[in-house]
Design an enzyme around this catalytic site. Structure first.
Site, PDB file in Angstrom:
ATOM      1  N   TRP A  23     -22.084  13.331 -28.161  1.00 46.13           N
ATOM      2  CA  TRP A  23     -23.317  12.973 -28.858  1.00 46.13           C
ATOM      3  C   TRP A  23     -23.871  11.622 -28.403  1.00 46.13           C
ATOM      4  O   TRP A  23     -24.821  11.125 -28.976  1.00 46.13           O
ATOM      5  CB  TRP A  23     -23.066  12.948 -30.369  1.00 46.13           C
ATOM      6  CG  TRP A  23     -22.624  14.271 -30.913  1.00 46.13           C
ATOM      7  CD1 TRP A  23     -23.421  15.295 -31.335  1.00 46.13           C
ATOM      8  CD2 TRP A  23     -21.272  14.721 -31.092  1.00 46.13           C
ATOM      9  NE1 TRP A  23     -22.657  16.356 -31.751  1.00 46.13           N
ATOM     10  CE2 TRP A  23     -21.324  16.029 -31.626  1.00 46.13           C
ATOM     11  CE3 TRP A  23     -20.020  14.154 -30.856  1.00 46.13           C
ATOM     12  CZ2 TRP A  23     -20.184  16.768 -31.921  1.00 46.13           C
ATOM     13  CZ3 TRP A  23     -18.879  14.896 -31.147  1.00 46.13           C
ATOM     14  CH2 TRP A  23     -18.967  16.186 -31.673  1.00 46.13           C
ATOM     15  N   ASP A  24     -23.275  11.027 -27.363  1.00 46.32           N
ATOM     16  CA  ASP A  24     -23.679   9.691 -26.901  1.00 46.32           C
ATOM     17  C   ASP A  24     -23.545   8.669 -28.027  1.00 46.32           C
ATOM     18  O   ASP A  24     -24.386   7.784 -28.188  1.00 46.32           O
ATOM     19  CB  ASP A  24     -25.114   9.712 -26.354  1.00 46.32           C
ATOM     20  CG  ASP A  24     -25.419   8.494 -25.479  1.00 46.32           C
ATOM     21  OD1 ASP A  24     -24.476   7.757 -25.147  1.00 46.32           O
ATOM     22  OD2 ASP A  24     -26.601   8.283 -25.142  1.00 46.32           O
ATOM     23  N   TYR A  25     -22.479   8.781 -28.789  1.00 47.42           N
ATOM     24  CA  TYR A  25     -22.213   7.855 -29.883  1.00 47.42           C
ATOM     25  C   TYR A  25     -21.334   6.686 -29.419  1.00 47.42           C
ATOM     26  O   TYR A  25     -20.527   6.158 -30.190  1.00 47.42           O
ATOM     27  CB  TYR A  25     -21.518   8.580 -31.040  1.00 47.42           C
ATOM     28  CG  TYR A  25     -22.437   9.362 -31.946  1.00 47.42           C
ATOM     29  CD1 TYR A  25     -23.780   9.046 -32.085  1.00 47.42           C
ATOM     30  CD2 TYR A  25     -21.943  10.438 -32.689  1.00 47.42           C
ATOM     31  CE1 TYR A  25     -24.614   9.766 -32.920  1.00 47.42           C
ATOM     32  CE2 TYR A  25     -22.764  11.162 -33.539  1.00 47.42           C
ATOM     33  CZ  TYR A  25     -24.097  10.822 -33.655  1.00 47.42           C
ATOM     34  OH  TYR A  25     -24.907  11.535 -34.504  1.00 47.42           O
ATOM     35  N   ASP A  26     -21.483   6.289 -28.150  1.00 48.27           N
ATOM     36  CA  ASP A  26     -20.687   5.173 -27.656  1.00 48.27           C
ATOM     37  C   ASP A  26     -20.888   3.945 -28.544  1.00 48.27           C
ATOM     38  O   ASP A  26     -21.914   3.756 -29.183  1.00 48.27           O
ATOM     39  CB  ASP A  26     -21.037   4.844 -26.209  1.00 48.27           C
ATOM     40  CG  ASP A  26     -22.539   4.774 -25.954  1.00 48.27           C
ATOM     41  OD1 ASP A  26     -23.322   5.049 -26.869  1.00 48.27           O
ATOM     42  OD2 ASP A  26     -22.922   4.448 -24.818  1.00 48.27           O
TER      43      ASP A  26
END
Length: 805
Positions: free
Chosen positions: A469-472
């Site tokens: 989810w590109d929750y970096d």
């Protein structure tokens, strides 16, 4: 006496305006009826189909000048009013698309009523009644929309409640020695000259122009996110393309300037430099060259060291004052490896991560973490998570492991423990996980504590398992002494993009407050890869409840209906909905937060956290490789041809079966409005000890936003997207810009109310800082704008202070 008739000549006039209104009603009715039928078939709201049919009937009757057309529309409007309040209650912003357009049409219809065929019955009373209804509805709407109140939930703890040490070498106050104030990243100052009682007297003390503005080739890629440092009588900052600048802290006059010559082709997604680092060589005399030095990471992947007094390169550092972090990475296309955040320096060791351009290819350069001697520039160690045996440069003919998670944001550090805390990102392909290694799955989207003397992880804490989810992690971890029943514990507070805040013992990584593994939605294109559970913080979350169809928004019933149709067509199972390819899927919150690189601020005396946050979804789709190639989506190495744009919009993800197309914020293509109802951003005060919300309010006015990109100029707190952080002072103020309204504000930390603001000449997508010189407190903000936030680009560094004397 009049019998209610109109003379024949007047009856013969052609009612063009009425016919146009009738045509508009029929056209709108057709759109609503067709779209409403589609929405109903998808299981959505039953309102739009009958409303559309009612408008068609009303328009047809108005075309032949029948009063019955008026009454049909009045009935539709009344039903709309009842439906709107039934669905969303007194939520002002939610009522806007449901009622404003229909209300405007009703007002026009009242104005054109004299053109309708006369009737012997006196209609004036009925029309007057409708007008009264309109006025009441308008007043209610205005009151509701304008009254988006601050939500004061609890009283604030008093100053002096806690005593908290800072494990850094230098303190804030007269100075601002690190990007987050100190390497504890509290964004806190003990200065108290400026208070809620006198802040209205703030005036611009000086303005400095960096003279770094985008070339024609780089337009649409700038975002000057700089927070200066203040040491003694000097300010140190970097421009968007890494020009190092020193200013007189009292008057803003330029002392020196060093341009490292970064070319446009090295701009990754954004030309941004968030800040620089300061280092004082131990036991060096003040007269020695580079006894004090400014350290900067550049967009072309270098670490520079210059003399803090003169700006001249420190020739004893690396090669003529620079080291190249790209050594050992193998082929690196310009723009793929960039440093946008200041390195952290702990125990004389410079620790740096770097940005690897998202979404390009699985075989992207490595996310290796590197450390250099702050005096000589010698490589002290490297941490390649997949090849931990490589502690320096790779053997000849080999490279650091490609495609591994990187740290693009800012680390924090504990000088006493010798630990640096790295908020890690994701593997090179954000939205596909099947080919990630065991080490990548362990360390991606994790906070990793690295021992600066060995370069080995001391511990790690993961916030998302197998993140697609590109929750970096974009925010710095903030170091605090956390109060517990057994006394204060050396801890850190870690905010996340998905909205959770975690409190960890910074010595061990053990959660101090509750963390619970909860079941999450399954399925998607990689069902075997999805983790059955994800960690949820029981301490605090900035996240709102899941989206529903009723939360869809727009400028009018038509675009709200379109958003509802998109919602019903998309895959949405709530938080952590797995990526899909046969349809769009909704990610909420989107990749811009919760908390992003602005992080949080902490008042260590009161024990209060101040967090600004985003509240927007993304509307995504995984695009099969064959389709992506047909569309011409190619990685940076194949000269994609342009900078900027929305991150993830048409990213090729070469090496994975799917490309990714992200509609960041879930915007409509014509009106450019967002599909989710406001607010889109907020700011909140939190009791650090309990995690309890003290106050919460929408953050950002609608003044620069509006349909079709036209500024509305409405001074209404709609709650806008925001990038940048806050600074908290002992004077009881929170200073913050960040929002898209181009304002810098002072907020009373007691109440959450804005007590001062100023219009910036460009967007304030940066974190302010504050310092003191000669007994005068200054507030400084970079007004550089940001392409992603669509705020004006500028080059002004602005200092505010109270009038002298």
């Amino acid at each position: 006496m009049s019998d209610g008739t109109v003379p024949a000549p007047e009856r013969r006039r052609r009612p063009w305006a009425l016919w146009i209104l009738a045509a508009v009603l029929v056209l709108i009715g057709l759109v609503l009826a067709i779209g409403g039928g589609w929405l109903l078939a998808l299981g959505g709201s039953a309102y739009y189909l009958p409303a559309g049919l009612g408008l068609i009937i009303s328009g047809g009757l108005l075309a032949v000048r029948r009063w019955s057309g008026f009454w049909v529309y009045a009935a539709v409007f009344t039903a709309t009013l009842l439906w709107a309040f039934w669905e969303v209650g007194m939520n002002g912003w939610a009522l806007v698309p449901r009622l404003v357009g229909p209300l405007v049409l009703l007002l026009i219809m009242v104005a054109l009523a004299p053109m309708l065929r006369p009737v012997r019955l006196h209609a004036s009373g009925a029309v007057a009644g409708v007008v009264v209804l309109i006025v009441v509805a308008v007043l209610v709407g205005v009151v509701v929309v304008q009254s988006t109140p601050d939500r004061q939930l609890a009283s604030l703890p008093p100053p002096g409640r806690l005593e908290m040490s800072d494990p850094s070498l230098r303190d804030t106050g007269a100075d601002w020695p690190a990007y987050g104030g100190t390497y504890a990243a509290r964004r806190w100052s003990p200065l108290d000259q400026i208070t809620p009682a006198n802040v209205e007297g703030l005036e611009r003390a000086w303005v400095y122009h960096t003279r770094d503005l985008p070339s024609e080739a780089a337009e649409g890629s700038y975002g000057a996110e700089t927070t200066p440092l203040k040491i003694d009588d000097m300010l140190y900052l970097c421009s968007a393309k890494n020009i190092l600048i020193a200013l007189d802290a009292e008057n803003g006059e330029e002392r020196w300037r060093h341009d490292p010559g970064v070319e446009d082709r090295f701009i990754p997604y954004t030309a941004a430099c968030r800040g620089v680092s300061y280092y004082q060589v131990p036991d060096a005399s003040a007269a020695e060259i580079c006894a004090t030095r400014i350290i900067e990471g550049t967009l072309d992947g270098r670490i520079l060291a210059v003399d803090a007094r003169t700006g001249a390169p420190c020739v004893g550092f690396g090669e003529n004052g620079a080291v190249d972090i790209k050594q050992g990475m193998g082929p690196v296309v310009p723009g793929m490896v960039s440093i946008t955040s200041p390195p952290v320096i702990v125990q004389g060791v410079i620790v740096t991560g770097h940005q690897v351009l998202d979404g390009q290819k699985r075989d992207a350069p490595s996310g290796v973490i590197q450390a250099y001697d702050a005096v000589t520039g010698e490589l002290r160690w490297a941490w390649d998570m997949v090849r931990p045996d490589i502690t320096g440069l790779p053997p000849e003919g080999e490279t650091y492991t490609r495609g591994t998670p990187n740290m693009w944001t800012t680390a924090s550090g504990d000088e006493e423990l010798g630990l640096v805390y790295l908020p890690m990102g994701n593997s090179a392909v954000d939205y596909w996980s099947s080919d990630r290694s065991e080490a990548e799955n362990r360390y991606s989207t994790s906070l990793v504590a690295i021992d600066v003397n060995t370069g080995r992880p001391a511990w790690s804490f993961q916030t998302v398992h197998k993140d697609v989810w590109d929750y970096d992690l974009g925010s710095q971890a903030t170091l605090v002494d956390f109060p517990t029943g057994e006394g204060p514990v050396p801890a850190l507070i870690l905010p996340s993009k998905q909205g959770d805040m975690y409190v960890l013992d910074r010595r061990t990584g053990r959660p101090i407050t509750g963390v619970e593994e909860r079941p999450v939605p399954q399925g998607g294109v990689e069902p075997d890869e999805r983790s059955a559970t994800q960690p949820f913080s029981l301490y605090h979350t900035l996240r709102r409840e899941d989206l529903t169809e009723a939360k869809m928004w727009g400028m009018s019933p038509i675009d709200q209906m379109i958003c509802r149709i998109q919602y019903r067509q998309a895959s949405y199972k709530g938080f952590y909905t797995p990526p899909a390819t046969d349809t769009h899927w909704v990610e909420y919150p989107g990749y811009n937060g919760g908390s992003d690189w602005g992080g949080i601020a902490v008042d260590p005396s009161r024990g209060v956290i101040v967090a600004n946050y985003n509240d927007m979804p993304n509307h995504n789709r995984l695009v099969p490789r064959e389709e992506a190639e047909r569309l011409g989506w190619a990685p940076r190495s194949e000269d994609r041809g342009e900078f900027g744009g929305q991150e993830g919009a048409g990213d090729p993800q070469m090496g994975a079966p799917y490309a990714i197309n992200v509609n960041a914020g879930w915007r409509l293509p014509v009106t450019l409005l967002l599909c989710k109802e406001p607010p889109y951003g907020g700011i909140r005060a939190i009791d650090m000890e309990t995690g309890e919300t003290l106050w919460d309010r929408p953050f950002g006015q609608a003044r620069t936003n509006g349909p079709f990109g036209i500024p509305s100029m409405l001074p209404v707190d709609i709650g806008t997207p925001n990038n940048g952080g806050a600074v908290v002072t002992a004077g009881g103020l929170v200073f913050i810009a960040a929002a898209t309204d181009n304002l810098i504000r002072a907020i009373d930390i007691e109440t959450g109310e804005t007590v001062w603001s100023d219009v910036l000449p460009a967007g304030g997508q940066a974190t302010p800082m504050t310092y003191e010189i000669d007994g005068r407190q200054y507030l400084v903000i970079m007004a550089g704008g940001h392409h992603f936030m669509e705020t004006p680009i500028g080059d002004e560094l602005i200092a505010y202070a109270l009038p002298e004397g």
